[in-house]
Enzyme design. Structure first.
Site, short mmCIF file in Angstrom:
data_model
loop_
_atom_site.label_atom_id
_atom_site.label_comp_id
_atom_site.label_asym_id
_atom_site.label_seq_id
_atom_site.Cartn_x
_atom_site.Cartn_y
_atom_site.Cartn_z
N ARG A 185 0.85 -1.18 0.00
CA ARG A 185 0.00 0.00 0.00
C ARG A 185 0.89 1.23 0.00
NH1 ARG A 185 -3.46 -2.65 -1.63
NH2 ARG A 185 -5.55 -3.09 -0.81
N GLU A 239 -4.04 7.96 -4.86
CA GLU A 239 -4.27 7.35 -6.17
C GLU A 239 -5.62 7.78 -6.72
OE1 GLU A 239 -1.72 3.27 -5.19
OE2 GLU A 239 -3.91 3.19 -5.34
N HIS A 263 -0.71 0.87 -10.08
CA HIS A 263 -1.49 -0.06 -9.27
C HIS A 263 -2.07 -1.19 -10.13
CE1 HIS A 263 -3.58 -0.24 -5.12
NE2 HIS A 263 -3.53 -1.46 -5.65
#
Length: 316
Positions: free
Chosen positions: A235, A264, A283
């Site tokens: 993360r 994000e 991601h």
């Protein structure tokens, strides 16, 4: 039942996965990516929320007067107010270890990119560099073997274990730090500081919580080996991004690769944009088609189990 799918665009890329499978459970309302205002406006009508990254906090739960179940298209659940869901008697299920193989694969894609310099050499050849080489073998980008290198893994869940298995196949040394004592063949479980000081590559595989928030900061990076390589597929909040930038600029780290950020999507003023010797992917480690199909299957099965009174992948 009435089901709300909040962010379908994060699961099905150009409709490559059939999300109509949820229609077997009732009436489904699907949003590509629901806004918070719209969510707060309509959530009172739904028995089930199926979500990936949309925040389901106290305010949302208070308005969701009919809500009985939250199904996550994810392993992490930091976007859900778990304690308040529990207080309200709302079941929350995550998707377990659906992405183990994909994330471990991406970790080694980064490692091989760093140590084998395949893309650097390809770019050189495509620009005509080999044509002008005085010898058959144009050795201009440093490369190295993974054999004998030490990989430090923080966390020993399913992804950490898979990364360790792959590392051993490359005959690497594997160190691991966990908060709870573990044992595994071919792996040395050590203190956090020992792992930092001895690892050529450091890769966290831990959830984001109060203990791991900015675990990698100025002090942490200073304790790592000079020239170490850092990877983050966990993360974004595990890393202090300014500290990572400084470690790259100073040469303390030979490089880094990250798949996650604190915020994000990436903001235009993200401090890591354009950082030296840094690979950033948006991601995507979890997202191969086969992986997303596995994820969907788990989410569907979790909901079936809930309806049938069985507990599977229950957080609360």
């Amino acid at each position: 039942m009435k089901l709300l799918l909040t962010d379908a665009v994060t699961i099905a890329y150009q409709n490559d996965i059939a999300l109509d499978v949820f229609e077997q459970f009732g009436n489904v309302t699907s949003y590509e990516s629901i806004s918070r205002d719209e969510l707060l406006k309509i959530v009172k009508d739904y028995d089930v929320i199926l979500t990936n990254k949309v925040v389901i906090d106290r305010e949302v739960i208070e308005k969701a007067v009919n809500l009985k179940y939250i199904g996550l298209f994810a392993t992490g659940y930091n976007n859900i107010d778990i304690e308040y869901a529990k207080e309200k008697g709302i079941a929350v299920c995550n998707a377990g270890s659906y992405s183990t193989s994909a994330v471990a694969q991406q970790v080694f894609a980064y490692i091989l990119s760093q140590y084998s310099a395949v893309e650097k050499y390809n770019q050189l050849v495509q620009k005509g560099g080999w044509i002008t080489s005085p010898t058959f073998s144009m050795l201009c980008c440093p490369t190295d073997e993974l054999y004998g290198k030490t990989l430090g893994i923080i966390g020993f869940g399913s992804i950490g274990k898979r990364v360790a298995e792959i590392a051993k196949a490359f005959e690497m040394n594997v160190l691991c730090y966990t908060r709870t004592a573990k044992q595994a063949d071919g792996i040395s479980f050590v203190s956090f500081d020992e792992l930092l000081s001895k690892s050529d590559i450091v890769s966290p595989h831990c959830p984001l919580n109060e203990q791991s928030k900015h675990l990698f900061n100025d002090e942490t990076f200073s304790k790592m080996k000079d020239g170490a390589y850092f990877i983050n597929t966990a993360r974004g909040g595990v890393v202090d991004e300014i500290a990572l930038l400084k470690a790259l600029k100073s040469g303390k780290l030979s490089g880094a690769a990250i798949d996650v950020l604190d915020t994000e999507p990436m903001k235009a003023d993200c401090v890591l944009l354009g950082a030296p010797n840094l690979i950033i992917t948006p991601h995507t480690a979890w997202a191969p088609l086969a992986t997303r199909q596995r994820l969907l299957d788990i989410v569907v099965d979790n909901l079936k189990c809930f309806i049938n009174g069985k507990k599977q992948n229950r957080i609360v």
